[in-house]
Design a protein around this motif. Structure first.
Motif, PDB file in Angstrom:
ATOM      1  N   UNK A  65       2.838   0.038   9.560  1.00  0.00           N
ATOM      2  CA  UNK A  65       3.725  -0.151   8.414  1.00  0.00           C
ATOM      3  C   UNK A  65       2.960   0.137   7.122  1.00  0.00           C
ATOM      4  N   UNK A  66       3.635   0.686   6.113  1.00  0.00           N
ATOM      5  CA  UNK A  66       2.968   1.078   4.872  1.00  0.00           C
ATOM      6  C   UNK A  66       2.147  -0.029   4.201  1.00  0.00           C
ATOM      7  N   UNK A 130      -2.754   7.025   1.093  1.00  0.00           N
ATOM      8  CA  UNK A 130      -1.416   6.668   0.651  1.00  0.00           C
ATOM      9  C   UNK A 130      -0.761   5.709   1.628  1.00  0.00           C
ATOM     10  N   UNK A 131       0.322   5.117   1.190  1.00  0.00           N
ATOM     11  CA  UNK A 131       1.043   4.175   2.045  1.00  0.00           C
ATOM     12  C   UNK A 131       2.094   4.881   2.897  1.00  0.00           C
ATOM     13  N   UNK A 132       2.546   6.011   2.424  1.00  0.00           N
ATOM     14  CA  UNK A 132       3.570   6.749   3.171  1.00  0.00           C
ATOM     15  C   UNK A 132       4.948   6.141   3.044  1.00  0.00           C
ATOM     16  N   UNK A 133       5.249   5.578   1.878  1.00  0.00           N
ATOM     17  CA  UNK A 133       6.557   4.957   1.669  1.00  0.00           C
ATOM     18  C   UNK A 133       7.690   5.972   1.658  1.00  0.00           C
ATOM     19  N   UNK A 134       7.374   7.215   1.307  1.00  0.00           N
ATOM     20  CA  UNK A 134       8.417   8.221   1.150  1.00  0.00           C
ATOM     21  C   UNK A 134       8.383   9.306   2.222  1.00  0.00           C
ATOM     22  N   UNK A 135       7.588   9.114   3.260  1.00  0.00           N
ATOM     23  CA  UNK A 135       7.523  10.129   4.310  1.00  0.00           C
ATOM     24  C   UNK A 135       8.698   9.959   5.266  1.00  0.00           C
ATOM     25  N   UNK A 136       9.118  11.085   5.821  1.00  0.00           N
ATOM     26  CA  UNK A 136      10.200  11.027   6.798  1.00  0.00           C
ATOM     27  C   UNK A 136       9.733  11.748   8.053  1.00  0.00           C
TER      28      UNK A 136
END
Length: 193
Positions: A65-66, A130-136
């Motif tokens: 999880x981010x 990065x946290x990758x909050x916006x990756x799909x």
């Protein structure tokens, strides 16, 4: 042993029978040469490692999880050293920013970064994944890959999510092995004491 003790012993042992002789030796066989199937599997695994970038595998990747912290420490790393790393107490001599990289680009950049750090004798570095909050389609994809790859790299002794001022759960502190030159320098210094 007195004669009465001897007689008592012989009386007790009168009905004891010797064990049947059997061949109790273990047979030691020479190791068999690998079968064709085993050789094919080995060759396939080696080819897969080469194509994946110096042996870094994505097999068994678990998504993180981010906001979750990530950590790893090899056996033998002193508790105090790891604690100082975790608390961000070491000087950060190098930095790698993986924002905007694809997974494959990040893998190559990370391998090159660690190789460069070893060459110029960097022991502690900061990696911003990065946290990758916006990756799909998955959140935290690059972070998950970095956490999965680093334990596979022998030069990596430990890593831990960074303190807030250095990127928090979107970055890690990375502790690398000493170079051979640093090891010999240490040995010489300690021998002079």
């Amino acid at each position: 042993m007195s004669t009465s003790e001897m007689e008592e012993f012989l009386t007790e042992m009168a009905d004891v029978k010797p064990m049947a002789k059997s061949d109790t030796r273990s047979s030691l066989h020479k190791p068999m040469s690998p079968t064709e199937a085993q050789l094919a599997r080995r060759q396939s695994a080696q080819a897969e490692q080469t194509s994946e970038g110096q042996g870094l595998s994505d097999h068994g990747l678990m998504l993180i999880a981010p906001e979750d912290p990530i950590e790893f420490v090899r056996p033998g790393v002193q508790h105090g050293v790891y604690k100082n790393l975790r608390l961000g107490k070491y000087q950060l001599d190098a930095r790698l920013d993986l924002h905007g990289h694809s997974v494959n680009e990040a893998k190559q950049a990370l391998l090159q970064f660690i190789e460069d750090c070893q060459r110029i004798e960097v022991r502690c570095a900061l990696v911003l994944h990065g946290k990758g909050l916006h990756t799909t389609p998955f959140k935290g994809l690059l972070k998950s890959h970095v956490a999965h790859w680093l334990p596979q790299i022998p030069q990596v002794l430990a890593f831990h999510s960074a303190q807030k001022q250095h990127g928090g759960t979107g970055a890690i502190y990375l502790l690398l092995k000493k170079s051979e030159w640093e090891k010999s320098e240490n040995r010489e210094r300690h021998q002079k004491r």
